[in-house]
Design an enzyme around this catalytic site. Structure first.
Site, short mmCIF file in Angstrom:
data_model
loop_
_atom_site.label_atom_id
_atom_site.label_comp_id
_atom_site.label_asym_id
_atom_site.label_seq_id
_atom_site.Cartn_x
_atom_site.Cartn_y
_atom_site.Cartn_z
N ASP A 38 36.15 54.04 33.98
CA ASP A 38 36.95 53.88 35.20
C ASP A 38 36.17 54.31 36.45
O ASP A 38 35.34 55.21 36.38
CB ASP A 38 38.23 54.72 35.06
CG ASP A 38 39.27 54.34 36.09
OD1 ASP A 38 39.16 53.26 36.71
OD2 ASP A 38 40.21 55.13 36.29
N GLY A 39 36.49 53.66 37.56
CA GLY A 39 35.93 54.11 38.85
C GLY A 39 34.85 53.20 39.41
O GLY A 39 34.16 53.58 40.36
N ASN A 40 34.70 52.00 38.86
CA ASN A 40 33.68 51.08 39.39
C ASN A 40 33.98 50.72 40.84
O ASN A 40 33.08 50.68 41.69
CB ASN A 40 33.64 49.78 38.58
CG ASN A 40 33.19 50.00 37.15
OD1 ASN A 40 32.67 51.06 36.83
ND2 ASN A 40 33.36 49.00 36.30
N TRP A 43 33.35 53.64 43.15
CA TRP A 43 31.89 53.85 43.30
C TRP A 43 31.36 52.90 44.37
O TRP A 43 30.58 53.30 45.23
CB TRP A 43 31.21 53.58 41.95
CG TRP A 43 29.73 53.81 41.94
CD1 TRP A 43 29.09 54.96 41.58
CD2 TRP A 43 28.71 52.88 42.33
NE1 TRP A 43 27.73 54.80 41.72
CE2 TRP A 43 27.47 53.54 42.18
CE3 TRP A 43 28.71 51.56 42.80
CZ2 TRP A 43 26.26 52.92 42.46
CZ3 TRP A 43 27.49 50.95 43.09
CH2 TRP A 43 26.29 51.63 42.92
N ARG A 51 33.31 45.32 45.34
CA ARG A 51 33.74 45.86 44.04
C ARG A 51 32.88 45.32 42.90
O ARG A 51 32.59 46.03 41.93
CB ARG A 51 35.21 45.48 43.77
CG ARG A 51 36.22 46.22 44.64
CD ARG A 51 37.63 45.78 44.31
NE ARG A 51 37.96 46.06 42.92
CZ ARG A 51 38.35 47.26 42.47
NH1 ARG A 51 38.45 48.28 43.29
NH2 ARG A 51 38.63 47.42 41.20
N HIS A 55 31.12 46.92 39.33
CA HIS A 55 31.21 46.45 37.94
C HIS A 55 29.80 46.15 37.38
O HIS A 55 29.52 46.43 36.22
CB HIS A 55 32.07 45.19 37.86
CG HIS A 55 33.52 45.45 38.17
ND1 HIS A 55 34.23 46.51 37.66
CD2 HIS A 55 34.42 44.78 38.97
CE1 HIS A 55 35.47 46.49 38.11
NE2 HIS A 55 35.61 45.45 38.91
N SER A 83 41.42 45.06 30.13
CA SER A 83 42.76 45.28 29.57
C SER A 83 43.64 44.05 29.81
O SER A 83 43.31 43.21 30.66
CB SER A 83 43.41 46.50 30.24
OG SER A 83 43.78 46.19 31.56
N TRP A 87 44.16 40.98 34.02
CA TRP A 87 44.30 39.58 34.45
C TRP A 87 44.99 39.49 35.80
O TRP A 87 44.83 38.51 36.52
CB TRP A 87 45.10 38.75 33.43
CG TRP A 87 44.41 38.58 32.12
CD1 TRP A 87 44.76 39.15 30.94
CD2 TRP A 87 43.26 37.76 31.84
NE1 TRP A 87 43.89 38.77 29.93
CE2 TRP A 87 42.96 37.91 30.46
CE3 TRP A 87 42.44 36.94 32.61
CZ2 TRP A 87 41.90 37.26 29.85
CZ3 TRP A 87 41.37 36.29 32.00
CH2 TRP A 87 41.11 36.45 30.64
N LEU A 149 25.16 51.82 14.64
CA LEU A 149 26.34 52.03 15.50
C LEU A 149 27.26 50.80 15.48
O LEU A 149 26.77 49.66 15.56
CB LEU A 149 25.85 52.26 16.94
CG LEU A 149 26.95 52.30 18.01
CD1 LEU A 149 27.70 53.63 17.96
CD2 LEU A 149 26.36 52.09 19.41
N ARG A 206 37.24 59.69 29.70
CA ARG A 206 37.60 58.83 30.83
C ARG A 206 36.87 59.34 32.08
O ARG A 206 36.90 60.54 32.37
CB ARG A 206 39.11 58.83 31.08
CG ARG A 206 39.49 57.92 32.25
CD ARG A 206 40.98 57.72 32.41
NE ARG A 206 41.24 56.68 33.40
CZ ARG A 206 42.25 55.84 33.38
NH1 ARG A 206 43.13 55.91 32.41
NH2 ARG A 206 42.41 54.93 34.33
C1 FPP Z 1 37.63 50.13 35.87
O1 FPP Z 1 37.10 50.34 37.15
C2 FPP Z 1 36.77 49.26 35.10
C3 FPP Z 1 37.12 48.01 34.65
C4 FPP Z 1 38.41 47.38 34.93
C5 FPP Z 1 36.22 47.19 33.90
C6 FPP Z 1 35.20 47.92 33.10
C7 FPP Z 1 34.09 47.02 33.02
C8 FPP Z 1 32.78 47.35 33.05
C9 FPP Z 1 32.22 48.71 33.02
C10 FPP Z 1 31.77 46.32 33.17
C11 FPP Z 1 32.11 45.10 32.42
C12 FPP Z 1 31.63 45.17 31.04
C13 FPP Z 1 31.85 44.16 30.22
C14 FPP Z 1 31.17 44.14 28.90
C15 FPP Z 1 32.79 43.09 30.60
P1 FPP Z 1 38.02 49.95 38.38
O2 FPP Z 1 37.55 48.66 38.92
O3 FPP Z 1 39.46 49.97 38.00
O4 FPP Z 1 37.69 51.10 39.36
P2 FPP Z 1 38.63 51.65 40.51
O5 FPP Z 1 39.80 52.29 39.81
O6 FPP Z 1 37.76 52.62 41.20
O7 FPP Z 1 39.04 50.50 41.36
#
Ligand code: FPP
Length: 269
Positions: A38-40, A43, A51, A55, A83, A87, A149, A206
């Site tokens: 979480d947190g992309n 970041w 955004r 990712h 998740s 979508w 793994l 997390r």
């Molecule tokens: C949550 O961050 C992250 C996701 C919804 C996607 C996780 C995906 C990846 C790490 C990369 C994709 C990898 C594959 C294999 C598809 P957020 O966007 O909800 O962060 P925020 O809460 O700061 O907005």
């Protein structure tokens, strides 16, 4: 006794592997770690970036996490990559995430395979675009003989949906007379989840400072330990992974029974 000098190269590697496995047990490394990445978005926005860049850097952190899991001798690594709720994000972001999955599998599958990683996917397959479903199947098929793994990719995953599907499957079996009501117990439910052949997670990490499960492995997390890290996912590295494992290794897991301290006190009295 066989001297190492008399062994074939493969045997020596097996021996080293077995010794490393034993060392991992002694270090109390969890068998199964699950990651909520979480947190992309945060970041990226902290840096004034789109955004998608968060990712993209998240995929790099995922690569680091897989390499670290191999080095740490973790047996199962589950990653929450998309998740069922995702979508409903803007179309452009969903397309971006699907593209990253494509590129991750296309670019990294050979390296995963070379590192003896087995890929398994959990989540609803039926409503996925066919190119995505094919890609996931290909990753599973190409790595199914690997013995290192297991990388479990949770894609289009929702724990409530998974449990509902298991309940539907059980009801169907009862309706058809293949199962009696008294046979429905925790084991019967677990064996109809996507994770039927995967042990429950020992540790769930997390990132981003949020402290919730967000519809991830609700059934399987019954006795998991949790570590919540204050860093955003793109900053996750081996040091953060090791710190979480070190925290885990100091916990007293009780599984609803008496802990080791209480047990020792009981036997002493
Ligand atoms: C949550 O961050 C992250 C996701 C919804 C996607 C996780 C995906 C990846 C790490 C990369 C994709 C990898 C594959 C294999 C598809 P957020 O966007 O909800 O962060 P925020 O809460 O700061 O907005």
């Amino acid at each position: 006794m066989i001297w190492v000098g008399e062994m074939a190269d493969g045997d020596v590697l097996d021996l080293i592997g077995a010794a490393n496995d034993a060392a991992a047990v002694l270090r109390r490394v969890p068998r199964h770690v699950a990651l909520i990445m979480d947190g992309n978005g945060r970041w990226a926005s902290k840096r004034g970036l789109p955004r998608f860049e968060g990712h993209r850097r998240g995929v790099e952190a995922l690569r680091r996490a897989v390499r670290a899991a191999i080095e740490l001798r973790i047996e199962y690594l589950t990653v929450y990559s998309f998740s069922v709720e995702n979508w409903s994000r803007p179309r452009e972001e969903v397309q971006g995430l699907l593209g990253l999955l494509h590129r991750f599998i296309r670019k990294d599958l050979a390296e995963l395979d070379a590192n003896n990683v087995r890929v398994q996917v959990i989540g609803a397959r039926s409503d996925l675009p066919s190119d995505v479903a094919d890609l996931l199947l290909e990753a599973e098929r190409d790595t199914k003989e690997n013995t290192g793994l297991t990388l479990v990719v949770a894609f289009n995953y929702g724990a409530r949906q998974e449990i509902a599907a298991a309940a539907r499957a059980l009801a169907q079996e009862v309706l058809e007379g293949r199962l009696s009501l008294s046979e429905i117990d925790a084991g019967a439910i677990a064996s109809r989840l996507h994770t039927a052949d995967i042990p429950d997670p020992d540790l769930i990490i997390r990132t981003s400072g949020e402290q919730r499960l967000s519809n991830f492995l609700l059934w399987q997390a019954a006795y998991a330990e949790f570590v919540f890290l204050p860093i955003n996912w793109p900053d996750f590295d081996k040091a953060a992974f090791e710190a979480a494992i070190s925290d885990y290794s100091n916990r007293d897991r009780r599984f609803g029974q008496l802990g080791s301290v209480a047990c020792n006190a009981k036997t002493a009295s």
